[in-house]
Design a protein around this motif. Structure first.
Motif, PDB file in Angstrom:
ATOM      1  N   GLU A  96     -30.426   9.067  11.362  1.00 20.17           N
ATOM      2  CA  GLU A  96     -28.589   9.372  11.506  1.00 20.17           C
ATOM      3  C   GLU A  96     -28.837   8.981   9.776  1.00 20.17           C
ATOM      4  OE1 GLU A  96     -27.187   5.981  13.873  1.00 20.17           O
ATOM      5  OE2 GLU A  96     -27.861   6.349  15.934  1.00 20.17           O
ATOM      6  N   LEU A  97     -29.310   8.706   9.104  1.00 19.34           N
ATOM      7  CA  LEU A  97     -29.536   8.337   7.652  1.00 19.34           C
ATOM      8  C   LEU A  97     -29.509   9.355   7.264  1.00 19.34           C
ATOM      9  CD1 LEU A  97     -28.367   6.208   5.139  1.00 19.34           C
ATOM     10  CD2 LEU A  97     -30.769   6.392   5.023  1.00 19.34           C
ATOM     11  N   ILE A  98     -30.918  10.485   7.987  1.00 13.17           N
ATOM     12  CA  ILE A  98     -30.894  11.081   7.209  1.00 13.17           C
ATOM     13  C   ILE A  98     -30.352  12.584   7.724  1.00 13.17           C
ATOM     14  CG2 ILE A  98     -32.795  13.321   7.738  1.00 13.17           C
ATOM     15  CD1 ILE A  98     -34.489  11.388   8.008  1.00 13.17           C
ATOM     16  N   GLU A  99     -30.046  12.746   8.623  1.00  9.01           N
ATOM     17  CA  GLU A  99     -28.642  13.428   9.096  1.00  9.01           C
ATOM     18  C   GLU A  99     -27.443  13.338   8.711  1.00  9.01           C
ATOM     19  OE1 GLU A  99     -28.955  15.733  12.251  1.00  9.01           O
ATOM     20  OE2 GLU A  99     -30.824  15.800  11.714  1.00  9.01           O
ATOM     21  N   LYS A 100     -26.993  12.359   7.935  1.00 11.47           N
ATOM     22  CA  LYS A 100     -25.880  12.561   7.683  1.00 11.47           C
ATOM     23  C   LYS A 100     -26.052  12.631   5.778  1.00 11.47           C
ATOM     24  CE  LYS A 100     -23.967   8.695  10.666  1.00 11.47           C
ATOM     25  NZ  LYS A 100     -22.915   7.381  10.402  1.00 11.47           N
ATOM     26  N   TYR A 101     -26.896  11.478   4.821  1.00 14.06           N
ATOM     27  CA  TYR A 101     -26.519  11.982   3.164  1.00 14.06           C
ATOM     28  C   TYR A 101     -27.578  12.629   3.496  1.00 14.06           C
ATOM     29  CZ  TYR A 101     -23.524   8.226   3.702  1.00 14.06           C
ATOM     30  OH  TYR A 101     -22.765   7.116   3.659  1.00 14.06           O
ATOM     31  N   SER A 102     -28.467  13.939   3.340  1.00 11.85           N
ATOM     32  CA  SER A 102     -29.952  14.763   3.389  1.00 11.85           C
ATOM     33  C   SER A 102     -29.295  16.038   3.482  1.00 11.85           C
ATOM     34  CB  SER A 102     -31.503  14.168   3.705  1.00 11.85           C
ATOM     35  OG  SER A 102     -30.991  14.713   5.306  1.00 11.85           O
ATOM     36  N   ASN A 103     -30.406  17.317   2.981  1.00 10.65           N
ATOM     37  CA  ASN A 103     -29.996  18.429   3.817  1.00 10.65           C
ATOM     38  C   ASN A 103     -31.009  18.655   4.680  1.00 10.65           C
ATOM     39  OD1 ASN A 103     -32.724  17.799   1.633  1.00 10.65           O
ATOM     40  ND2 ASN A 103     -32.279  19.386   0.483  1.00 10.65           N
ATOM     41  N   LEU A 104     -32.116  17.558   5.032  1.00 11.07           N
ATOM     42  CA  LEU A 104     -32.990  18.354   6.335  1.00 11.07           C
ATOM     43  C   LEU A 104     -31.902  18.678   7.810  1.00 11.07           C
ATOM     44  CD1 LEU A 104     -35.302  15.144   5.155  1.00 11.07           C
ATOM     45  CD2 LEU A 104     -35.282  18.535   4.677  1.00 11.07           C
ATOM     46  N   GLU A 105     -31.880  18.557   8.827  1.00  9.07           N
ATOM     47  CA  GLU A 105     -31.762  18.563   9.717  1.00  9.07           C
ATOM     48  C   GLU A 105     -33.103  18.226  10.555  1.00  9.07           C
ATOM     49  OE1 GLU A 105     -29.827  22.406  10.690  1.00  9.07           O
ATOM     50  OE2 GLU A 105     -28.401  22.296   9.330  1.00  9.07           O
ATOM     51  N   SER A 144     -18.713   0.889   7.481  1.00  3.86           N
ATOM     52  CA  SER A 144     -18.771   1.363   8.699  1.00  3.86           C
ATOM     53  C   SER A 144     -17.890   1.724   9.241  1.00  3.86           C
ATOM     54  CB  SER A 144     -19.579  -0.001   9.608  1.00  3.86           C
ATOM     55  OG  SER A 144     -18.774  -0.738   9.417  1.00  3.86           O
ATOM     56  N   ASP A 145     -16.850   1.509   8.518  1.00  2.34           N
ATOM     57  CA  ASP A 145     -15.424   2.019   8.984  1.00  2.34           C
ATOM     58  C   ASP A 145     -14.773   3.297   8.455  1.00  2.34           C
ATOM     59  OD1 ASP A 145     -14.814  -0.241   9.709  1.00  2.34           O
ATOM     60  OD2 ASP A 145     -13.148  -1.219   8.726  1.00  2.34           O
ATOM     61  N   TYR A 146     -15.914   3.751   8.010  1.00  4.64           N
ATOM     62  CA  TYR A 146     -15.771   5.530   7.641  1.00  4.64           C
ATOM     63  C   TYR A 146     -17.245   6.448   7.570  1.00  4.64           C
ATOM     64  CZ  TYR A 146     -11.822   3.229   4.153  1.00  4.64           C
ATOM     65  OH  TYR A 146     -10.902   2.002   4.153  1.00  4.64           O
ATOM     66  N   GLU A 147     -16.599   7.446   8.326  1.00  5.39           N
ATOM     67  CA  GLU A 147     -17.124   8.707   8.046  1.00  5.39           C
ATOM     68  C   GLU A 147     -17.906   9.956   6.596  1.00  5.39           C
ATOM     69  OE1 GLU A 147     -20.482  10.229  10.270  1.00  5.39           O
ATOM     70  OE2 GLU A 147     -19.190   8.571  11.215  1.00  5.39           O
ATOM     71  N   TYR A 148     -19.224   9.646   6.893  1.00  3.84           N
ATOM     72  CA  TYR A 148     -19.103  10.489   5.406  1.00  3.84           C
ATOM     73  C   TYR A 148     -19.193  12.336   5.546  1.00  3.84           C
ATOM     74  CZ  TYR A 148     -22.224  12.297   1.609  1.00  3.84           C
ATOM     75  OH  TYR A 148     -22.814  13.128   0.287  1.00  3.84           O
ATOM     76  N   ILE A 149     -18.760  12.820   4.922  1.00  4.72           N
ATOM     77  CA  ILE A 149     -18.502  13.705   4.418  1.00  4.72           C
ATOM     78  C   ILE A 149     -19.429  14.602   4.033  1.00  4.72           C
ATOM     79  CG2 ILE A 149     -16.592  15.878   4.520  1.00  4.72           C
ATOM     80  CD1 ILE A 149     -16.238  13.986   6.595  1.00  4.72           C
ATOM     81  N   HIS A 150     -20.526  15.422   4.478  1.00  4.63           N
ATOM     82  CA  HIS A 150     -21.527  15.958   3.664  1.00  4.63           C
ATOM     83  C   HIS A 150     -21.051  17.149   3.319  1.00  4.63           C
ATOM     84  CE1 HIS A 150     -25.706  17.885   2.503  1.00  4.63           C
ATOM     85  NE2 HIS A 150     -25.856  16.545   2.747  1.00  4.63           N
ATOM     86  N   PRO A 151     -21.737  17.540   1.577  1.00  6.53           N
ATOM     87  CA  PRO A 151     -20.919  18.985   1.311  1.00  6.53           C
ATOM     88  C   PRO A 151     -21.178  20.082   2.002  1.00  6.53           C
ATOM     89  CG  PRO A 151     -22.579  17.558  -0.410  1.00  6.53           C
ATOM     90  CD  PRO A 151     -22.325  16.365   1.005  1.00  6.53           C
ATOM     91  N   SER A 152     -23.118  20.276   2.840  1.00  7.79           N
ATOM     92  CA  SER A 152     -23.104  21.490   2.739  1.00  7.79           C
ATOM     93  C   SER A 152     -23.349  21.415   4.529  1.00  7.79           C
ATOM     94  CB  SER A 152     -24.551  22.145   1.993  1.00  7.79           C
ATOM     95  OG  SER A 152     -24.997  20.775   2.306  1.00  7.79           O
ATOM     96  N   LYS A 153     -23.188  19.665   4.992  1.00 11.42           N
ATOM     97  CA  LYS A 153     -23.489  20.435   6.618  1.00 11.42           C
ATOM     98  C   LYS A 153     -22.329  19.098   7.673  1.00 11.42           C
ATOM     99  CE  LYS A 153     -27.249  17.363   5.979  1.00 11.42           C
ATOM    100  NZ  LYS A 153     -28.819  16.839   7.598  1.00 11.42           N
ATOM    101  N   GLN A 154     -21.426  19.558   8.349  1.00 14.17           N
ATOM    102  CA  GLN A 154     -20.138  18.512   8.681  1.00 14.17           C
ATOM    103  C   GLN A 154     -20.723  18.552  10.304  1.00 14.17           C
ATOM    104  OE1 GLN A 154     -16.998  20.028   6.797  1.00 14.17           O
ATOM    105  NE2 GLN A 154     -17.885  19.298   4.818  1.00 14.17           N
ATOM    106  N   LYS A 155     -20.825  17.690  10.628  1.00 13.37           N
ATOM    107  CA  LYS A 155     -21.508  17.808  12.584  1.00 13.37           C
ATOM    108  C   LYS A 155     -21.195  17.266  12.987  1.00 13.37           C
ATOM    109  CE  LYS A 155     -25.486  20.510  11.647  1.00 13.37           C
ATOM    110  NZ  LYS A 155     -26.983  21.012  12.292  1.00 13.37           N
ATOM    111  N   SER A 156     -20.747  15.820  12.869  1.00 15.27           N
ATOM    112  CA  SER A 156     -20.136  14.440  12.961  1.00 15.27           C
ATOM    113  C   SER A 156     -19.146  13.866  12.485  1.00 15.27           C
ATOM    114  CB  SER A 156     -21.595  13.107  13.436  1.00 15.27           C
ATOM    115  OG  SER A 156     -21.285  12.761  13.727  1.00 15.27           O
TER     116      SER A 156
END
Length: 358
Positions: A135-144, A264-276
């Motif tokens: 889940e961390l990879i999906e949110k904070y990295s450039n990997l899918e 945990s109250d916030y959702e990170y917005i990835h700069p190049s992928k926003q899926k969740s």
């Protein structure tokens, strides 16, 4: 016979004698001319070949997607990792680019199409130990992450059998989870390149199961260690991807702790992928949040500052933008979403001295 007549006859004789030589020169000229078109054709073909080569190169350049390497070009450094055979693999300098450059790249990015708040893959029940990290990879990295499979390394180390093979958009990477924090950081790879075409390696710093070593490889094996996690891959770019991911997450986590906010109250917005995205947060709100960062923060950032992290609240129309400055000052911007105007307004800006960039 007078002298004039005699000179005339001698001149005629010399001209007749020279005629064969002249004819020979003409024949030589004609032969050269006959070959000249073939040579010219060859010379005309050369620029065409060069043009075709340049065309192929340009097509390749245009087809390359800058989004694939965007994470590496942001505020965490670009020093290429080394092979695990002897040199340190996890030392990568921070902030090689200026914040203005990284923000300019961010502005030109086209956000990925947003999807419902669900995982990008189906995680098998037998890998619960890997769920949090993926889940961390999906949110904070450039990997899918595309697929999760059994890893061969599950049968290598005596004190752990928890290992998975991830198939990603960049290739495959093995993750080994050790039982105790710091265990993975003791592990080092000992590679043997002495026999051409027969590369072998083993591990030091951890006990191996009987008969597993030496392991074989087609090329260098790169590693990254973080607490109890060991990352292993034939591609060095995974070292940088995981290094950047942990650095971003942990630096943002520090800022949240400084201002006593629950991450945990916030959702990170990835700069190049926003899926969740949280329910109720629109695509327009995310776009405007990125635009706000570009308009109001890019000129405030200095060389060495961490890239701003954008978070939206999961329960209300609120967002926070956080970052660490190079002088160890932590910044927090609170923003409120105005649905009627479709714009964010600043509620407050707080700054406190905190931990330095990790």
């Amino acid at each position: 016979m007078d002298i004039h007549q005699r000179l005339t006859e001698l001149g005629k004789a010399k001209r007749e004698a020279a005629l064969p030589e002249k004819c020979q020169r003409e024949r030589m000229k004609n032969a050269i001319r006959a070959k000249a078109p073939k040579q010219e054709a060859g010379r005309r073909f050369l620029p065409v070949s060069i043009a075709m080569c340049w065309l192929v190169v340009m097509i390749g350049v245009l087809a390359w997607n800058p989004a694939d390497l965007r994470e590496e070009l942001l505020s965490l450094g670009t020093k290429p990792p080394q092979s695990a055979g002897g040199t340190e693999n996890s030392v990568i300098a921070h902030n090689q680019e200026t914040p203005a450059q990284t923000m300019a790249q961010s502005k030109t990015m086209t956000p990925a199409k947003m999807m419902p708040n669900e995982s990008a893959f189906v995680l098998a029940e037998k890998y619960p130990f890997a769920r949090e990290l993926i889940e961390l990879i999906e949110k904070y990295s450039n990997l899918e992450v595309k697929k999760v499979e059994d890893s061969l390394y599950a049968g290598v180390f005596k004190n752990t059998s928890q290992a998975v093979l991830l198939e990603t958009n960049r290739g495959k990477v093995d993750l080994v989870f050790f039982p105790n924090k710091g265990d993975a950081e003791k592990v080092e790879i000992d590679e043997d390149f002495t026999v051409s075409g027969n590369i072998t390696f083993t591990f030091t710093g951890a006990e191996l199961r009987d008969g597993v070593a030496p392991l074989k490889a087609k090329g260098p094996t790169y590693q990254f260690s973080h607490d109890n996690l060991l990352v292993l891959s034939a591609k060095s770019e995974f070292v940088l991807a995981f290094r950047n991911m942990f650095a971003l997450y942990e630096n943002y986590q520090d800022v949240f702790k400084t201002f006593e906010l629950d991450m945990s109250d916030y959702e990170y917005i990835h700069p190049s992928k926003q899926k969740s995205l949280p329910i109720g947060v629109s695509e327009q709100a995310v776009k405007e949040l990125e635009a706000w960062v570009w308009r109001y923060l890019v000129d405030k950032l200095q060389a060495g500052d961490l890239r701003p992290g954008e978070y939206v609240n999961k329960k209300r129309d609120e967002a926070v933008v956080v970052y660490k400055a190079a002088d160890a000052t932590h910044h927090l911007y609170r923003l409120k979403w105005d649905a009627a105007k479709e714009d964010w307004s600043v509620v407050s800006h707080e700054s406190k001295l905190g931990n330095e960039l990790k």
